[in-house]
Design an enzyme around this catalytic site. Structure first.
Site, mmCIF file in Angstrom:
data_model
loop_
_atom_site.group_PDB
_atom_site.id
_atom_site.type_symbol
_atom_site.label_atom_id
_atom_site.label_comp_id
_atom_site.label_asym_id
_atom_site.label_seq_id
_atom_site.Cartn_x
_atom_site.Cartn_y
_atom_site.Cartn_z
ATOM 1 N N ARG A 184 37.424 35.746 46.599
ATOM 2 C CA ARG A 184 36.697 36.251 45.573
ATOM 3 C C ARG A 184 37.358 35.621 44.287
ATOM 4 O O ARG A 184 38.407 34.700 44.641
ATOM 5 C CB ARG A 184 37.460 37.985 45.820
ATOM 6 C CG ARG A 184 36.905 38.868 46.439
ATOM 7 C CD ARG A 184 36.825 40.727 46.041
ATOM 8 N NE ARG A 184 36.520 41.318 47.480
ATOM 9 C CZ ARG A 184 35.910 41.472 47.229
ATOM 10 N NH1 ARG A 184 34.708 41.272 47.262
ATOM 11 N NH2 ARG A 184 35.300 42.672 48.152
ATOM 12 N N HIS A 244 38.738 35.922 55.777
ATOM 13 C CA HIS A 244 39.653 36.448 54.834
ATOM 14 C C HIS A 244 40.936 36.130 54.268
ATOM 15 O O HIS A 244 42.019 36.737 53.159
ATOM 16 C CB HIS A 244 40.027 38.497 55.326
ATOM 17 C CG HIS A 244 40.476 38.696 54.449
ATOM 18 N ND1 HIS A 244 42.190 39.356 54.304
ATOM 19 C CD2 HIS A 244 40.095 39.988 52.822
ATOM 20 C CE1 HIS A 244 42.022 41.105 53.350
ATOM 21 N NE2 HIS A 244 41.074 40.331 52.468
ATOM 22 N N TYR A 277 47.164 43.074 40.231
ATOM 23 C CA TYR A 277 47.497 43.710 41.660
ATOM 24 C C TYR A 277 48.271 43.180 41.673
ATOM 25 O O TYR A 277 48.415 41.800 41.578
ATOM 26 C CB TYR A 277 46.134 43.121 42.555
ATOM 27 C CG TYR A 277 44.202 43.857 41.837
ATOM 28 C CD1 TYR A 277 44.799 44.840 41.734
ATOM 29 C CD2 TYR A 277 43.730 43.089 43.014
ATOM 30 C CE1 TYR A 277 42.938 44.892 41.707
ATOM 31 C CE2 TYR A 277 42.391 43.228 42.788
ATOM 32 C CZ TYR A 277 42.368 44.635 42.416
ATOM 33 O OH TYR A 277 40.471 45.081 42.548
ATOM 34 N N ARG A 377 49.264 51.545 51.054
ATOM 35 C CA ARG A 377 48.550 52.520 50.245
ATOM 36 C C ARG A 377 47.657 53.209 49.965
ATOM 37 O O ARG A 377 47.559 54.305 49.694
ATOM 38 C CB ARG A 377 48.546 51.371 49.184
ATOM 39 C CG ARG A 377 47.727 51.531 47.506
ATOM 40 C CD ARG A 377 47.053 50.664 47.179
ATOM 41 N NE ARG A 377 45.575 50.679 47.474
ATOM 42 C CZ ARG A 377 45.117 48.838 47.600
ATOM 43 N NH1 ARG A 377 45.234 47.957 48.225
ATOM 44 N NH2 ARG A 377 43.691 49.352 48.166
#
Length: 504
Positions: A184, A244, A277, A377
């Site tokens: 991304r 990823h 983030y 998380r």
């Protein structure tokens, strides 16, 4: 009343927004609006675009991936009582959460340059950066003379570290090649722009653009086309696997021959989400890491699936087996140690935990006496505190101003028993989820440099000591709120440390 459409349901089934995001989620929610919407995986405005096979001619198949394990129901799969964060896929390994809401009333956090914490960024006349600013030494000189560099966003500036690394590589005439995985990125990505400039200047640039990145399929296809037009060699992923991993490889011609410079991170190459983030990145010129990334890109872009890795943990190649061996090693350290020397120790920080094989291994370790702390998380299917099963496991979830996205894995390695041993500490893109270990290409790197390893351990210790923003998972699947509403919490302490490094 505002309504939100829930994914996975019929097209016209809606729910009131208020039950999806309750107003009283966390001590900061009313005072600062620190919470944003749930992850985009669950609240969406329209179906995401998908790519047709005709548009993506470079997809290839290295072999069939291992099937995803079925995950049964457990108490850890419930919706949290008071945090409002859904547990089904809430711990997505990708940075696909909606950005946090506004932080009215909060002091803006400066974006600190990495030179504030790394001595090699001191002013020097030699080997200046070639990216247009003549008042600072290059990242390449920093890594050659000052050792590896650890950056922790947003406390350390993404623009002044990772983005700078790529931009300098694009401008440096001694750089021969740049290779990167792109999962991304931002809408007007300076990273992609740098890669395009590098190709236009005649460098060999190869980028794997993952077109199966959820909700970014269309955006990634468009970036892939722009990169191709600039002369970049673009591949669009592997059949059966989602790529990823967050890695960049730079090959630079130097006096002794070609030398590799690498970045391995936990987050995307996205300058916008890097401010929202929390992510970690390792910049290194270690030959072993360069060797492994060369082989990884042979696998990703060179149609060569059978590769050997010296230090890198790569899914689905060797990562699962490596983590299971590390857990078993802690069981052996616990059995061979005395009650007074600490024995086995595991600390892991991640987005989500649902893999049955890892959970079983952690249960075995806990029954053997290994002390285990998990900072998760999102959703966690492991149940801590069960008598005779997981009494030695504690699970917390930290919710704060920034979305916690770092993955850190700590194994004591008998260091408490033998002072000359060092713990093994890793960072990378993978969570302990079945999809990460079996169905995705992931990269996790061990951090060997003493000061960087100590800094990662310090981050984990600060997280475990948090009494302000850490929610404890109970054995019945409920989360107990933090005992204190007073700062500083985990993220506030990291902000204070960043200011100290910056000298402010």
């Amino acid at each position: 009343m505002s309504l939100a459409r829930l994914s996975g349901r019929a097209p016209h089934r809606f729910a009131p927004w208020s039950p999806v995001v309750p107003p009283r989620l966390h001590p900061d929610a009313e005072r600062t609006g620190a919470f944003g919407a749930p992850k985009r995986a669950h609240v969406e405005a329209a179906p995401a675009a998908s790519a047709s096979p005709d548009e993506l001619p470079r997809v290839h198949a290295p072999g069939a991936p291992a099937p995803d394990e079925a995950i049964g129901q457990s108490a850890g799969g419930r919706r949290r009582e008071r945090t409002g964060e859904e547990t089904n896929d809430a711990g997505s390994a990708s940075a696909d959460a909606a950005p946090p809401a506004g932080t009215d009333g909060r002091e803006a956090l400066p974006q600190y340059a990495t030179r504030a914490e790394h001595a090699a960024f001191a002013d020097d006349d030699a080997d200046r950066t070639l990216s247009g600013s003549g008042d600072r030494p290059s990242v390449f000189r920093t890594l050659r003379t000052g050792g590896d560099l650890l950056v922790h966003h947003p406390y350390d500036s993404f623009q002044a570290s990772v983005q700078r690394f790529i931009e300098e590589a694009a401008a440096d005439p001694q750089v021969l090649a740049i290779k990167q995985t792109l999962y991304r990125t931002s809408e007007d990505s300076p990273v992609v722009q740098a890669l395009m400039r590098a190709a236009e200047r005649g460098k060999q640039v190869a980028v794997l653009v993952e077109v199966k990145a959820r909700f970014d399929e269309k955006n990634n296809i468009e970036w892939g086309r722009k990169l191709e037009k600039s002369g970049v060699h673009v591949t669009y992923g592997l059949v059966g696997l989602k790529t990823h991993a967050k890695v960049t490889l730079v090959v630079r011609q130097e006096d002794g021959g070609p030398r590799t410079y690498c970045h391995i991170g936990t987050g995307n190459y996205n300058s916008e989400t890097a401010r929202q983030y929390s992510d970690l990145g390792l910049l290194t010129s270690k030959p072993a890491t360069g060797y492994d990334l060369i082989n990884l890109f042979h696998y990703l872009t060179g149609y060569a699936p059978e590769q050997h890795y010296r230090t890198l943990l790569v899914a689905p190649h060797n990562m699962r087996a490596s983590f299971e061996r590390l857990i078993e090693a802690e069981i052996e350290h616990e059995r061979s140690g005395s009650p007074d020397d600490g024995g086995g120790r595991i600390i892991a920080k991640m987005n989500a935990l649902n893999d049955r094989g890892v959970i079983r291994a952690l249960y075995r370790a806990a029954r053997a006496g290994v002390q285990i702390d998990l900072i998760v998380r999102g959703h966690c299917l492991l149940r801590p505190g069960l008598e005779g099963v997981s009494e030695n496991i504690r699970v917390t979830s930290i919710l704060g101003r920034f979305l916690e996205h770092t993955r850190i894995y700590y194994f004591g390695n008998g260091a408490a028993q033998e002072p000359d041993r060092a713990p093994k500490v890793f960072l990378g893109s993978a969570d302990w989820m079945s999809r990460n270990l079996d169905d995705r290409v992931e990269a996790v790197q061990q951090v060997h440099q003493d000061d960087l390893r100590d800094r990662l351990v310090g981050i984990l210790e600060t997280a475990l000591a948090d009494q302000r923003s850490a929610w404890d998972l109970q054995s019945d699947g409920r989360y107990r709120p933090p005992p204190s509403r007073e700062p500083p919490g985990f993220q506030e302490q990291l902000m204070q440390q960043a200011r100290q490094r910056a000298g402010s």
